[in-house]
Design an enzyme around this catalytic site. Sequence first.
Site, PDB file in Angstrom:
ATOM      1  N   ARG A   1       1.260  -6.702  -7.069  1.00 40.76           N
ATOM      2  CA  ARG A   1       0.025  -6.054  -6.611  1.00 40.76           C
ATOM      3  C   ARG A   1       0.133  -4.551  -6.846  1.00 40.76           C
ATOM      4  O   ARG A   1       1.227  -4.016  -6.941  1.00 40.76           O
ATOM      5  CB  ARG A   1      -0.180  -6.258  -5.100  1.00 40.76           C
ATOM      6  CG  ARG A   1      -0.028  -7.671  -4.630  1.00 40.76           C
ATOM      7  CD  ARG A   1      -1.360  -8.321  -4.302  1.00 40.76           C
ATOM      8  NE  ARG A   1      -1.142  -9.739  -4.042  1.00 40.76           N
ATOM      9  CZ  ARG A   1      -0.703 -10.216  -2.891  1.00 40.76           C
ATOM     10  NH1 ARG A   1      -0.501  -9.416  -1.885  1.00 40.76           N
ATOM     11  NH2 ARG A   1      -0.506 -11.513  -2.742  1.00 40.76           N
TER      12      ARG A   1
ATOM     13  N   ARG B   1      -0.028  11.871  -1.978  1.00 41.73           N
ATOM     14  CA  ARG B   1      -0.858  10.785  -1.456  1.00 41.73           C
ATOM     15  C   ARG B   1      -1.432  11.164  -0.075  1.00 41.73           C
ATOM     16  O   ARG B   1      -1.556  12.338   0.231  1.00 41.73           O
ATOM     17  CB  ARG B   1      -0.027   9.498  -1.426  1.00 41.73           C
ATOM     18  CG  ARG B   1       0.485   9.124  -2.836  1.00 41.73           C
ATOM     19  CD  ARG B   1       1.264   7.834  -2.834  1.00 41.73           C
ATOM     20  NE  ARG B   1       0.426   6.709  -2.460  1.00 41.73           N
ATOM     21  CZ  ARG B   1       0.894   5.510  -2.111  1.00 41.73           C
ATOM     22  NH1 ARG B   1       2.201   5.308  -2.098  1.00 41.73           N
ATOM     23  NH2 ARG B   1       0.075   4.539  -1.789  1.00 41.73           N
TER      24      ARG B   1
ATOM     25  N   ALA C   1       6.884   1.854   4.282  1.00 41.39           N
ATOM     26  CA  ALA C   1       6.080   2.567   5.286  1.00 41.39           C
ATOM     27  C   ALA C   1       6.897   2.987   6.509  1.00 41.39           C
ATOM     28  O   ALA C   1       6.510   3.931   7.215  1.00 41.39           O
ATOM     29  CB  ALA C   1       4.896   1.699   5.709  1.00 41.39           C
TER      30      ALA C   1
ATOM     31  N   HIS D   1      11.706   6.756  -3.486  1.00 41.12           N
ATOM     32  CA  HIS D   1      10.330   6.258  -3.504  1.00 41.12           C
ATOM     33  C   HIS D   1       9.859   6.080  -4.934  1.00 41.12           C
ATOM     34  O   HIS D   1      10.157   6.923  -5.802  1.00 41.12           O
ATOM     35  CB  HIS D   1       9.373   7.204  -2.778  1.00 41.12           C
ATOM     36  CG  HIS D   1       9.690   7.347  -1.330  1.00 41.12           C
ATOM     37  ND1 HIS D   1       9.456   6.323  -0.430  1.00 41.12           N
ATOM     38  CD2 HIS D   1      10.252   8.352  -0.635  1.00 41.12           C
ATOM     39  CE1 HIS D   1       9.863   6.715   0.769  1.00 41.12           C
ATOM     40  NE2 HIS D   1      10.353   7.935   0.669  1.00 41.12           N
TER      41      HIS D   1
ATOM     42  N   GLU E   1      17.279   8.841  -0.104  1.00 36.03           N
ATOM     43  CA  GLU E   1      15.918   8.323   0.061  1.00 36.03           C
ATOM     44  C   GLU E   1      15.283   8.151  -1.324  1.00 36.03           C
ATOM     45  O   GLU E   1      15.362   9.057  -2.163  1.00 36.03           O
ATOM     46  CB  GLU E   1      15.095   9.319   0.891  1.00 36.03           C
ATOM     47  CG  GLU E   1      13.660   8.888   1.118  1.00 36.03           C
ATOM     48  CD  GLU E   1      12.824   9.974   1.809  1.00 36.03           C
ATOM     49  OE1 GLU E   1      13.113  11.170   1.623  1.00 36.03           O
ATOM     50  OE2 GLU E   1      11.876   9.596   2.518  1.00 36.03           O
TER      51      GLU E   1
ATOM     52  N   PRO F   1       9.507  -2.816   4.076  1.00 39.84           N
ATOM     53  CA  PRO F   1       8.377  -3.733   4.122  1.00 39.84           C
ATOM     54  C   PRO F   1       7.476  -3.684   2.900  1.00 39.84           C
ATOM     55  O   PRO F   1       7.159  -2.613   2.379  1.00 39.84           O
ATOM     56  CB  PRO F   1       7.603  -3.280   5.370  1.00 39.84           C
ATOM     57  CG  PRO F   1       8.113  -1.921   5.672  1.00 39.84           C
ATOM     58  CD  PRO F   1       9.517  -1.864   5.181  1.00 39.84           C
ATOM     59  N   ASN F   2       7.081  -4.865   2.502  1.00 37.85           N
ATOM     60  CA  ASN F   2       6.116  -5.116   1.413  1.00 37.85           C
ATOM     61  C   ASN F   2       6.674  -4.880   0.016  1.00 37.85           C
ATOM     62  O   ASN F   2       5.996  -5.160  -0.968  1.00 37.85           O
ATOM     63  CB  ASN F   2       4.828  -4.292   1.622  1.00 37.85           C
ATOM     64  CG  ASN F   2       4.120  -4.678   2.908  1.00 37.85           C
ATOM     65  OD1 ASN F   2       3.854  -5.856   3.111  1.00 37.85           O
ATOM     66  ND2 ASN F   2       3.863  -3.727   3.776  1.00 37.85           N
TER      67      ASN F   2
ATOM     68  N   ASN G   1      14.797   2.768   0.121  1.00 41.07           N
ATOM     69  CA  ASN G   1      13.346   2.874   0.084  1.00 41.07           C
ATOM     70  C   ASN G   1      12.844   2.128   1.307  1.00 41.07           C
ATOM     71  O   ASN G   1      12.727   0.891   1.301  1.00 41.07           O
ATOM     72  CB  ASN G   1      12.748   2.277  -1.194  1.00 41.07           C
ATOM     73  CG  ASN G   1      11.241   2.506  -1.270  1.00 41.07           C
ATOM     74  OD1 ASN G   1      10.627   2.928  -0.286  1.00 41.07           O
ATOM     75  ND2 ASN G   1      10.649   2.210  -2.418  1.00 41.07           N
TER      76      ASN G   1
ATOM     77  N   TYR H   1       2.520   1.465  -8.028  1.00 38.02           N
ATOM     78  CA  TYR H   1       3.961   1.189  -7.920  1.00 38.02           C
ATOM     79  C   TYR H   1       4.604   0.669  -9.206  1.00 38.02           C
ATOM     80  O   TYR H   1       5.801   0.428  -9.238  1.00 38.02           O
ATOM     81  CB  TYR H   1       4.200   0.194  -6.774  1.00 38.02           C
ATOM     82  CG  TYR H   1       3.743   0.723  -5.430  1.00 38.02           C
ATOM     83  CD1 TYR H   1       4.309   1.873  -4.900  1.00 38.02           C
ATOM     84  CD2 TYR H   1       2.745   0.088  -4.709  1.00 38.02           C
ATOM     85  CE1 TYR H   1       3.886   2.377  -3.675  1.00 38.02           C
ATOM     86  CE2 TYR H   1       2.315   0.579  -3.484  1.00 38.02           C
ATOM     87  CZ  TYR H   1       2.886   1.732  -2.978  1.00 38.02           C
ATOM     88  OH  TYR H   1       2.482   2.236  -1.769  1.00 38.02           O
TER      89      TYR H   1
END
Length: 146
Positions: free
Chosen positions: A21, A111, A81, A104, A102, A13-14, A78, A26
């Site tokens: 953004r 974080r 969330a 990221h 995995e 997601p996103n 990835n 990122y």
Amino acid sequence: MTDTSTILVLNGPNLNLLGLREPEIYGSDTLDDIAGMLEDRARELGLEIDLRQSNHEGHLVDWLHEAQATGAKAVLLNAGAFTHTSIALHDAIKGIRTPVIEVHLSNPHTREEFRHKSYVGMAAKGTIAGFGATSYLLALEAAARL
Ligand code: CA2
């Protein structure tokens, strides 16, 4: 048609917003930019990239099953969330023999506390995080050596 030379690159997601953004977290590369980088390196390695993105957890589960069914060499995941919430993704990774790496962009451990737990990482073969778009390239190098 997937086969043993295909690396499935699944994005949650996103991540469709990448490069548009929050570049301070990122980076400024879009998902299309990342796809291009991976395809260039994959060509040199004799591999193919199939990159997908969905905002829906079930799509990611279905694609993990598809990786197994079609004999993909590996999955770079990835999960966004969902990484920190999804027992369904954890179970799907456990349920397939295809190795899942995995990935990221950021380092979740530096974080917020809620990003420190990864249901994906608990089931994955390994994790690469914190190198921006380069995390994907490093994961591809790892996948090529499996
Ligand atoms: O660092 C990563 O790659 C993450 O998987 C990114 C997820 C975050 O929830 C994970 O904790 C770490 C967020 C992806 C959202 O991507 C955006 C990109 C641009 C603008 C807004 C969101």
